[in-house]
Write an enzyme that holds these catalytic residues in place. Structure first.
Site, PDB file in Angstrom:
ATOM      1  N   TYR A  89       0.192  -1.382 -12.189  1.00 45.94           N
ATOM      2  CA  TYR A  89      -1.225  -1.402 -12.581  1.00 45.94           C
ATOM      3  C   TYR A  89      -1.422  -0.745 -13.954  1.00 45.94           C
ATOM      4  CZ  TYR A  89      -1.331  -2.554  -7.661  1.00 45.94           C
ATOM      5  OH  TYR A  89      -1.069  -3.145  -6.451  1.00 45.94           O
ATOM      6  N   CYS A  93     -13.336   4.006 -28.992  1.00 46.64           N
ATOM      7  CA  CYS A  93     -14.624   4.667 -29.212  1.00 46.64           C
ATOM      8  C   CYS A  93     -15.406   4.856 -27.931  1.00 46.64           C
ATOM      9  CB  CYS A  93     -15.428   3.859 -30.224  1.00 46.64           C
ATOM     10  SG  CYS A  93     -14.567   3.767 -31.777  1.00 46.64           S
ATOM     11  N   GLU A  94     -14.853   5.605 -27.021  1.00 48.45           N
ATOM     12  CA  GLU A  94     -15.542   5.953 -25.778  1.00 48.45           C
ATOM     13  C   GLU A  94     -15.023   7.305 -25.327  1.00 48.45           C
ATOM     14  OE1 GLU A  94     -16.374   3.456 -22.654  1.00 48.45           O
ATOM     15  OE2 GLU A  94     -15.921   1.580 -23.698  1.00 48.45           O
ATOM     16  N   GLU A 120       4.110  -6.647   1.630  1.00 47.32           N
ATOM     17  CA  GLU A 120       3.612  -6.974   0.283  1.00 47.32           C
ATOM     18  C   GLU A 120       3.537  -5.738  -0.613  1.00 47.32           C
ATOM     19  OE1 GLU A 120      -0.360  -8.319   1.013  1.00 47.32           O
ATOM     20  OE2 GLU A 120       0.254 -10.201   1.912  1.00 47.32           O
ATOM     21  N   PRO A 121       4.626  -5.031  -0.815  1.00 49.41           N
ATOM     22  CA  PRO A 121       4.541  -3.835  -1.666  1.00 49.41           C
ATOM     23  C   PRO A 121       4.439  -4.199  -3.140  1.00 49.41           C
ATOM     24  CG  PRO A 121       6.816  -4.246  -1.068  1.00 49.41           C
ATOM     25  CD  PRO A 121       6.003  -5.306  -0.368  1.00 49.41           C
ATOM     26  N   GLY A 122       3.664  -3.442  -3.854  1.00 48.77           N
ATOM     27  CA  GLY A 122       3.572  -3.614  -5.303  1.00 48.77           C
ATOM     28  C   GLY A 122       3.979  -2.316  -5.973  1.00 48.77           C
ATOM     29  N   ARG A 123       3.051  -1.349  -5.921  1.00 48.52           N
ATOM     30  CA  ARG A 123       3.244  -0.075  -6.605  1.00 48.52           C
ATOM     31  C   ARG A 123       4.572   0.588  -6.236  1.00 48.52           C
ATOM     32  NH1 ARG A 123      -1.381   3.026  -7.792  1.00 48.52           N
ATOM     33  NH2 ARG A 123      -2.377   1.880  -6.109  1.00 48.52           N
ATOM     34  N   ARG A 181      -5.911   3.399 -15.695  1.00 59.20           N
ATOM     35  CA  ARG A 181      -5.977   4.095 -14.396  1.00 59.20           C
ATOM     36  C   ARG A 181      -6.629   5.484 -14.481  1.00 59.20           C
ATOM     37  NH1 ARG A 181      -2.592   5.488 -11.310  1.00 59.20           N
ATOM     38  NH2 ARG A 181      -3.527   4.642  -9.424  1.00 59.20           N
ATOM     39  N   GLY A 227       0.765  -1.237   0.000  1.00 59.30           N
ATOM     40  CA  GLY A 227       0.000   0.000   0.000  1.00 59.30           C
ATOM     41  C   GLY A 227       0.797   1.290   0.000  1.00 59.30           C
TER      42      GLY A 227
END
Ligand code: LLP
Length: 421
Positions: free
Chosen positions: A375, A346-347, A275-278, A314, A241
Site C-alpha cells: 500500500y 503544499c499541505e 488472500e494475503p497482501g500486506r 499511509r 488481513g
C-alpha cells in the site's frame, strides 16, 4: 540474508547485499526498493504454516501491483486476488494463470465482469444480489457459466483501524449470513452462475487472532448448512488481513493462525483459499528519500525530504507509523532528537512523522522509510505535478528498475487541450 532484508553493512544500509546509496546515485530519489528474498521468505513461511491443509495462496495484488512483485510470487506458486480490470491485466501479464485468479470487490462494472469472464478466471467473489444477477446475465449472454463465491459479512469486529475494517454489519462489504443463505437457496434464479464458494475478509493489519476464529466459525457453519441443503460448494476463501510489524505490533503467530484454520475447518470438506497482501510484501520494501533542507523554526526541526504524501500516503491517511532510519548508519554517537519529517507538497498533512527521534541530518542525506512494500507505490499519485516514484527490485547484490521514473513530457502529455481553447 539477515532476519530483515534491510540491514547495515559497512555503515551503509543494504537491501539484501545491494547498497541503497549506490542505487540512489544511479536511480535518483525518491525510489521504492523491494527485496525479492523477503517476499519469498514471507510466502514460504505462510505456505509452510498451512502445510497439510488443502490451501492455495492468492496474493492480493492491491498491496503492490508491480508486475515484478506479482511474478516473484507467481513463480513461487501464488495465484492472484484482484479487485479491478487493471489488476486482472497486471496479473495475467505477470504470468498468473487465469485459473488462479479470484476477483473481489463490491462494485465490479459490466466491462470488468466481461473481461474476467473472457479470461475465464477461477472465481468471482460476489458481494450483493444485484451483482449476482448481473454476473449471471452477462455470463449467459456470453454463453458461459461464471464460477462464483458469496462474500459473507460475518459481522465481526477485526479490531484494527476503522478505515481498514471490513467485516462489520455496517461496512459496505459482503452479504449478511441470512441473506446469503436465502440467495444460495435460489440458485435457479441465477442460471449463468455456478455457486462454488463462500468467502470472508474482515479487515487488514489484524494483530489479534480472535476475530479470525469468529469469522471462520460463522463461515464454516453457513458452509455446512448450505451443503446440507444441497448447494454444491467446494471452496472456502478465508481472505487476507494478516498484520505485520510497523513499530511494536506483535504480528499474529502463523502457527496459531493455521491452528485456528485447522480447528475451524475441521470436518469441512472444502478447498481453502487465502488472500494475503500486506503480509507478503509489506516489510519487503522501503521508500528511500533524500533530505532537501533542514529547517529550524519555532523551536522545531523540520526535515524536508524529496518524498511526499503522493508517494506514500499511509501516514497521512491512517496515521500510520513507518520507521525512519538513515541510510548512512549514525556512527558518531551524536544524539538523536525529535524532528518533523515532511515532504514538499503544499499541505500540512504532508507529514510522515511528527516529533520523531532522528539523527542529526543535513541536505543530501538519505533516509529509508521502512515497511513501505504494501500500500505504498500502489496508492501513489502525481499530486502537485510530481512524477510517480520509481521502483527497484533487488535480488542479492543485483538490482533492477522495475518501474522507471516517468518523465515530465509523459506527465503533461496525459492532458488534452480542446481546440476551442
Ligand atoms: N482480500 C480482500 C477482499 C481485501 O479487501 C484485502 C484488502 C485483502 C484481501 C488483502 O488484505 P491484506 O492481507 O493486505 O491486509 N490501504 C490500506 C489497506 C487496505 C486493505 C484493503 N483490502 C493500508 O494501507 O493499510
Amino acid at each position: 540474508m539477515s532476519a530483515t532484508p534491510f540491514a547495515y553493512d559497512g555503515g551503509r544500509l543494504h537491501a539484501e547485499s545491494s547498497d541503497l546509496a549506490a542505487i540512489a546515485a544511479e536511480v535518483g530519489t525518491p525510489f521504492y526498493c523491494y527485496s525479492s528474498a523477503a517476499i519469498e521468505t514471507a510466502y514460504r513461511s505462510l505456505e509452510s504454516a498451512l502445510t497439510g491443509l488443502p490451501a492455495k495462496i492468492f496474493y492480493a495484488v492491491k498491496a503492490n501491483g508491480n508486475q515484478a512483485v506479482i511474478r516473484t510470487l507467481a513463480q513461487l506458486g501464488a495465484g492472484a486476488d484482484i479487485v479491478s480490470e487493471g489488476e486482472l491485466h497486471r496479473a495475467l501479464a505477470a504470468g498468473v494463470p487465469p485459473d488462479k485468479i479470484l476477483f473481489a470487490g463490491v462494485g465490479k462494472s459490466d466491462g470488468e465482469i466481461v473481461s474476467a469472464l473472457r479470461a475465464d478466471i477461477l472465481q468471482f467473489n460476489v458481494e450483493s444480489e444485484p451483482e449476482l444477477r448481473r454476473l449471471s446475465q452477462l455470463a449467459q449472454d456470453m454463453g458461459r457459466t461464471a464460477r462464483a463465491g458469496l462474500r459473507i459479512n460475518p459481522d465481526v469486529d477485526a479490531l484494527t483501524h476503522a478505515h481498514i475494517s471490513t467485516g462489520k454489519a455496517d461496512n459496505k462489504f459482503g452479504i449478511d449470513i441470512a441473506s446469503a443463505r436465502e440467495l444460495a437457496g435460489r440458485a435457479g434464479d441465477f442460471p449463468g452462475v455456478k455457486l462454488e464458494a463462500l468467502a470472508v475478509h474482515i479487515g487488514s493489519q489484524l494483530t489479534d487472532l480472535s476475530p479470525y476464529r469468529d469469522a471462520f466459525r460463522r463461515l464454516c457453519d453457513l458452509y455446512g448448512a448450505l451443503r446440507a441443503q444441497g448447494v454444491p460448494l467446494k471452496r472456502l476463501d478465508l481472505g487476507g488481513g494478516l498484520g505485520i510489524t510497523y513499530r511494536n505490533e506483535t504480528p499474529p503467530d502463523l502457527g496459531a493462525y493455521a491452528a485456528i484454520v485447522r480447528e475451524e475447518t475441521a470436518g469441512v470438506e472444502a478447498e481453502l483459499a487465502f488472500e494475503p497482501g500486506r503480509f507478503l510484501v509489506g516489510n519487503a520494501g522501503v521508500l528511500v528519500a533524500r533530505v532537501i533542507y533542514v529547517k529550524e523554526a519555532q523551536g522545531r526541526r523540520f526535515v524536508i525530504i524529496d518524498a511526499a504524501m503522493n508517494d506514500l500516503v499511509r501516514p497521512m491517511l491512517y496515521d500510520a507509523w513507518h520507521d525512519v532510519i538513515p541510510v548512512d548508519q549514525a556512527t558518531d554517537n551524536a544524539p538523536w532528537s525529535p524532528a518533523d519529517l515532511v515532504g514538499p507538497v503544499c499541505e500540512t498533512t504532508d507529514t510522515f512523522a511528527r516529533d520523531r527521534e532522528l539523527p542529526p541530518l543535513k541536505a543530501g542525506d538519505l533516509l529509508a522509510i521502512c515497511s513501505a512494500g504494501a500500500y505504498g507505490s500502489v496508492m501513489s499519485s502525481t499530486y502537485n505535478g510530481r512524477l510517480l516514484t520509481p521502483e527497484v527490485m533487488v535480488r542479492g547484490g543485483s538490482h533492477a528498475v522495475v518501474r522507471p521514473r516517468g518523465s515530465f513530457a509523459d506527465l503533461i502529455a496525459q492532458d488534452r487541450i480542446p481546440d476551442w481553447l
